[in-house]
Design a protein around this motif. Structure first.
Motif, PDB file in Angstrom:
ATOM      1  N   GLU B 179       0.828  -1.218   0.000  1.00  0.00           N
ATOM      2  CA  GLU B 179       0.000   0.000   0.000  1.00  0.00           C
ATOM      3  C   GLU B 179       0.856   1.259   0.000  1.00  0.00           C
ATOM      4  O   GLU B 179       0.478   2.267  -0.581  1.00  0.00           O
ATOM      5  CB  GLU B 179      -0.903   0.027   1.236  1.00  0.00           C
ATOM      6  N   ARG B 180       2.004   1.183   0.673  1.00  0.00           N
ATOM      7  CA  ARG B 180       2.886   2.342   0.712  1.00  0.00           C
ATOM      8  C   ARG B 180       3.399   2.640  -0.700  1.00  0.00           C
ATOM      9  O   ARG B 180       3.497   3.790  -1.104  1.00  0.00           O
ATOM     10  CB  ARG B 180       4.045   2.043   1.666  1.00  0.00           C
ATOM     11  N   ASN B 182       1.870   1.704  -3.554  1.00  0.00           N
ATOM     12  CA  ASN B 182       0.735   2.189  -4.338  1.00  0.00           C
ATOM     13  C   ASN B 182       0.438   3.650  -4.048  1.00  0.00           C
ATOM     14  O   ASN B 182       0.132   4.429  -4.948  1.00  0.00           O
ATOM     15  CB  ASN B 182      -0.513   1.347  -4.031  1.00  0.00           C
ATOM     16  N   ALA B 183       0.520   4.015  -2.769  1.00  0.00           N
ATOM     17  CA  ALA B 183       0.250   5.405  -2.397  1.00  0.00           C
ATOM     18  C   ALA B 183       1.228   6.337  -3.088  1.00  0.00           C
ATOM     19  O   ALA B 183       0.841   7.366  -3.650  1.00  0.00           O
ATOM     20  CB  ALA B 183       0.339   5.568  -0.880  1.00  0.00           C
ATOM     21  N   ALA B 184       2.516   5.967  -3.097  1.00  0.00           N
ATOM     22  CA  ALA B 184       3.529   6.820  -3.733  1.00  0.00           C
ATOM     23  C   ALA B 184       3.294   6.910  -5.238  1.00  0.00           C
ATOM     24  O   ALA B 184       3.403   7.982  -5.828  1.00  0.00           O
ATOM     25  CB  ALA B 184       4.924   6.277  -3.445  1.00  0.00           C
TER      26      ALA B 184
END
Lengths: 264, 282
Positions: B179-180, B182-184
């Motif tokens: 998720e980290r 994907n967030a970036a």
């Protein structure tokens, strides 16, 4: 305008029986609207959001944003996740400014814009704190500010308030409604709460699992009242609200066989 | 009525339940420094008593006073071709060289192995194969290939520090939450920005853990290698002293090594505190 046409996502399963997470879904998200997808778990609502975000390729169909087809994640779509994804080594301000930094915006300008957004979500005093010193609700607000900082065309929110307690949740819904009223962003919001869907959505699409598809859509207008007057109790006791809630609930709880029958 | 009574009686129960947990928390957070210091003092006192009352022959257990005298003698006049400082610096130089190789080769290669299937495929088999071997088992081979000098020892030590650092960097890359990333990406990060701003800092706690393991592995390999084949170093000094049954010099060497190990551990703890105060949070 976000346009979804005949979107399907199929996952191969170990028993050979493919999982149709998303089955020929078509949906438009026009500017200035909040489209809320609601449904039981496994109905494909998160798959839909991940496909729009570009995290997941479509098996069939197309998704276009202002005419351009979506093939990969990009800064034109801001994402707010259920679990906050803030960077623990950066303070709140740097977290909000992250997308602007990626874009090469100068330090002064990105901090100025980020501070402005922190004000918008009511966290101006927490800019220098590390994220792990904030409560869950505050972290989610930072996540919203971070997603808004790069001024994306659309905001994709995947059950962003699902992990919060009910009081914090109401505050956050209020905040989102007022942010939306002020920025006029198009928003896709995923939730499993029917009340949340009706409170926040200008359009509510009800999804059903196996295969994941849209079974009904409703237009609602409670969010405008909510953003202005803001009393969630008054809105949720409105006769039309109660009527719609009942209708959506019965759609979601219908046995699968019966629902297929009514569709065909 | 019953409801009110219930809620009132539940108060002291809740307080009683909270008390032990608070005590536990205090035990976990409070410093054990005083207790540890007392233990150390007791051990030294026991050593004094044992030497004083002759519980063991000085050949096996020299008195603290003898060790202290020998310490200053070795520091000033030297033992086995060098002063204590010479031997210590020789050992430290070897381990520093090995850690340098481990860090400057192990971290980049480990990161690449975590990022790229091909790099991982090519390098994981040879590393897995040699890492399973006890370093002293292939030291004779290294001596045949590279000679008895510094090169064979530094290569041996580098091999023992490289693998844990490389594995740790690789594990660090793989531990980055999806998720980290994907967030970036949805914030518009390029591949290079993703690596520099997300993957590298996320992998840092694992890399530091690997470095700690590497220091431990390096130190034990170092002394063992010096016992077998060296003309300088703390291990060599201990071995030379043992050959002449100079037990007090053996003690001097052991104490210096213990102090060095303690300093390394404290240094790493300080580094972790400085670099990754967020470890385990969020």
């Amino acid at each position: 305008m976000l346009r979804i046409r005949d979107a399907s996502v199929t996952f191969p399963a170990s028993d050979g029986q493919d999982v149709h997470a998303l089955d020929h879904v078509s949906l438009d998200i026009p500017p200035d609207s909040i489209v809320v997808a609601v449904g039981a778990s496994g109905c494909g609502k998160s798959t839909l959001l991940n496909a729009i975000a570009g995290f997941l390729p479509l098996t069939e169909g197309t998704i276009t944003l202002d005419g351009r087809e979506i093939v990969a994640p990009g800064g034109d779509r801001g994402v707010v996740f259920q679990k906050d994804t803030l960077l623990p080594w950066a303070n709140v301000l740097d977290n909000v400014a992250l997308g602007l930094k990626y874009r090469g915006v100068s330090r002064g300008e990105r901090y100025e814009r980020s501070r402005h957004l922190l004000e918008l979500v009511g966290l101006a005093d927490f800019a220098e704190k590390p994220p792990y010193e904030l409560s869950g609700g505050m972290r989610q607000r930072v996540g919203i500010a971070r997603a808004l900082a790069t001024d994306p065309k659309i905001l994709l929110m995947d059950e962003p308030f699902g992990a919060l307690d009910s009081l914090t949740r109401e505050t956050m819904q209020q905040l989102l409604a007022s942010v939306w009223a002020r920025t006029g962003k198009q928003i896709l919001f995923i939730t499993h709460s029917i009340e949340e869907a009706l409170t926040l959505g200008t359009t509510i699409v009800v999804m059903s699992p196996r295969p994941g598809r849209i079974v009904a859509r409703f237009d609602a207008d409670f969010v405008r009242d909510f953003a202005e007057a803001g009393d969630i109790g008054t809105i949720q006791s409105h006769p039309r609200f109660i009527e719609l809630r009942q209708e959506i609930r019965s759609l979601i709880h219908q046995p699968e066989g019966a629902r297929k029958g009514t569709l065909q | 009525m019953t409801l009110a009574a219930n809620s009132r009686t539940s108060f002291p129960t809740a307080a009683a339940q909270r008390r032990p947990s608070r005590r536990l928390r205090r035990a976990a957070s409070a410093s054990t420094f005083g207790i540890s210091l007392a233990t150390l003092a007791a051990l030294i006192a026991l050593w004094f008593l044992a030497a004083q009352f002759g519980w063991a022959s000085p050949l096996f257990l020299p008195s603290p006073a003898d060790v202290l005298t020998q310490f200053s003698a070795v520091a000033a006049d030297g033992y086995a071709n060098g002063t204590l400082l010479d031997h210590t610096l020789a050992s430290l130089g070897r381990i520093a060289a090995a850690l340098g190789v481990g860090i400057f080769v192990g971290i980049p290669l480990g990161l690449l192995m975590g990022l790229n299937r091909w790099v991982k495929g090519i390098f994981s088999v040879p590393i897995d194969l040699y890492w399973g071997l006890p370093p002293l088992a292939y030291l004779p081979l290294l001596i045949i290939w590279l000679g008895i000098g510094e090169t064979s020892k530094i290569v041996l030590l580098s091999l023992s520090t490289f693998a844990p650092i490389c594995f740790a960097a690789q594990a660090g890359v793989r531990s980055v939450p999806a998720e980290r990333i994907n967030a970036a990406l949805s914030l518009g990060a390029s591949r290079l920005q993703l690596f520099a701003s997300i993957i590298l800092p996320s992998a840092l706690p694992e890399i530091l853990t690997g470095l700690k393991i590497a220091i431990g592995a390096g130190l034990s390999t170092l002394v063992a290698a010096e016992l077998i084949a060296a003309q300088s170093g703390l291990g060599y000094m201990i071995m030379s002293a043992a050959n002449f049954l100079a037990t007090d010099v053996v003690f001097v060497g052991l104490i210096v090594i213990a102090v060095l190990a303690f300093a390394f551990t404290s240094g790493m703890r300080w580094l972790e505190h400085r670099l990754i105060p967020w470890k385990g949070k969020l």
